[in-house]
Design an enzyme around this catalytic site. Structure first.
Site, short mmCIF file in Angstrom:
data_model
loop_
_atom_site.label_atom_id
_atom_site.label_comp_id
_atom_site.label_asym_id
_atom_site.label_seq_id
_atom_site.Cartn_x
_atom_site.Cartn_y
_atom_site.Cartn_z
N GLU A 57 0.88 -1.07 -0.04
CA GLU A 57 0.04 -0.07 0.08
C GLU A 57 0.88 1.04 -0.01
O GLU A 57 0.57 2.26 -0.68
CB GLU A 57 -1.00 -0.17 1.38
N HIS A 126 -11.12 -6.07 8.23
CA HIS A 126 -11.82 -5.78 7.06
C HIS A 126 -13.07 -4.88 7.13
O HIS A 126 -13.65 -4.91 6.51
CB HIS A 126 -12.15 -6.95 6.34
#
Length: 334
Positions: A57, A126
């Site tokens: 990321e 998540h």
């Protein structure tokens, strides 16, 4: 369109409209994204415009910052908002400060898309709602849609903006709006007024809130999934509540908020993220500063718990219609 289809349409339109737009991230190319938001885009626009990136990321956002400074308009996907933390240094120290540190010589027109929030039983890694972390950072814009039409118009506006924009997508709403009677998303956006999405290019201006329900007794401020929760709660509580969908947190449409609260005299703020230092705290402070002499009761907040994401108690953690309705009644009765 569903929200996923609207997001896909926005990306398709901007790729066709501007040769400098490119899309990359984990699995967004050949596979079309874990939620299918980029499905078919690589086939239509080519591998040099829509492509996969390594599982890094920080590297994804760093590459986007460089591309933005070079003159491109990269749109990157962080697969889940929970994964964005390795990229915070690039977002905060590089992207957000580019325009200021160069006195306007360089800028960073990047868009970072990411599904956020719970509701899919994704567990602690998540399901997080990190928007409050980034609204604190000067130079970043933060946008959260609540319906397909806004999702497309706001995303196009974000991509065409010359500053870095974080575009958080409430994944509970991807396939259908919140059903307040069953505490879960319904199966489809079909028939919903906000699912009537134009096919071509159109923008929803950043920094303009929308009043989704007019009322005189109470102002409710929400965004994302919580807009639908607030609407369901107003029906449940039978309160003449005005519900404002912020649409973008930064820039914030303070004028709409102030005008509403001055008229109703009461304010309730609802968000899914944890309570302490959540964006609701900033909203509460602003309402107090601008509307103090018009308030007839204390400002109320209904939020997620101050705890690591409780997977086993996910639906209790969410502000649901029952909790919000109770707060509405308390505010009106005070």
């Amino acid at each position: 369109m569903s929200m996923i289809e609207a997001i896909n349409s926005a990306l398709d339109v901007t790729l066709a409209h501007d040769k400098d737009v490119m899309i990359f991230g984990q699995d967004v190319g050949f596979f079309g994204g874990v939620f299918r938001a980029t499905d078919g885009l690589q086939r239509r626009h080519g591998r040099h415009r829509v492509f996969d990136a390594p599982i890094s990321e920080g590297g994804i956002v760093a590459a986007a910052v460089g591309m933005g400074a070079y003159g491109k308009r990269p749109v990157v996907e962080i697969q889940f908002a929970d994964y964005i933390y390795p990229a915070t240094d690039q977002l905060i120290s590089e992207a957000a400060r580019m325009r200021y540190r160069t006195a306007g010589e360089w800028w960073c027109p990047i868009t970072v898309r990411s599904p956020y929030g719970g509701g899919i039983f994704g567990g602690q890694t998540h399901s997080q709602s990190p928007e409050g972390i980034f609204t604190h950072v000067a130079g970043l814009k933060t946008v959260i849609p609540s319906n397909p039409r806004d999702a497309k118009g706001l995303l196009i506006a974000a991509i065409e903006d010359d500053d870095p924009v974080l575009f958080f997508e409430p994944k509970r709403l991807y396939n259908g709006p919140f059903d307040g009677h069953h505490d879960r998303p319904v199966t489809s956006w079909a028939g919903h007024a906000d699912a009537e999405v134009p096919d071509g290019h159109f923008r929803v201006e950043l920094g303009k809130a929308r009043t989704v329900r007019e009322g005189q007794a109470l102002t409710v401020i929400a965004y994302g999934t919580m807009v639908h929760v607030a609407l369901a709660a107003a029906e449940l509580a039978q309160v003449d509540a005005e519900v404002i969908d912020l649409r973008s947190l930064v820039p914030l449409d303070l004028a709409t908020i102030v005008a509403s609260v001055k008229r109703t005299g009461r304010c309730l703020i609802v968000h899914e993220a944890t309570r302490t230092c959540g964006f609701g705290a900033e909203l509460s402070a602003l309402v107090q500063e601008h509307c103090f002499y018009h308030l007839e009761s204390p400002i109320e907040r209904v939020t997620g718990w101050d705890t690591p994401y409780p997977h086993a108690f996910e639906w209790e953690y969410f502000p649901g219609p029952q909790r919000v309705a109770k707060a509405m009644k308390q505010s009106v009765a005070a």
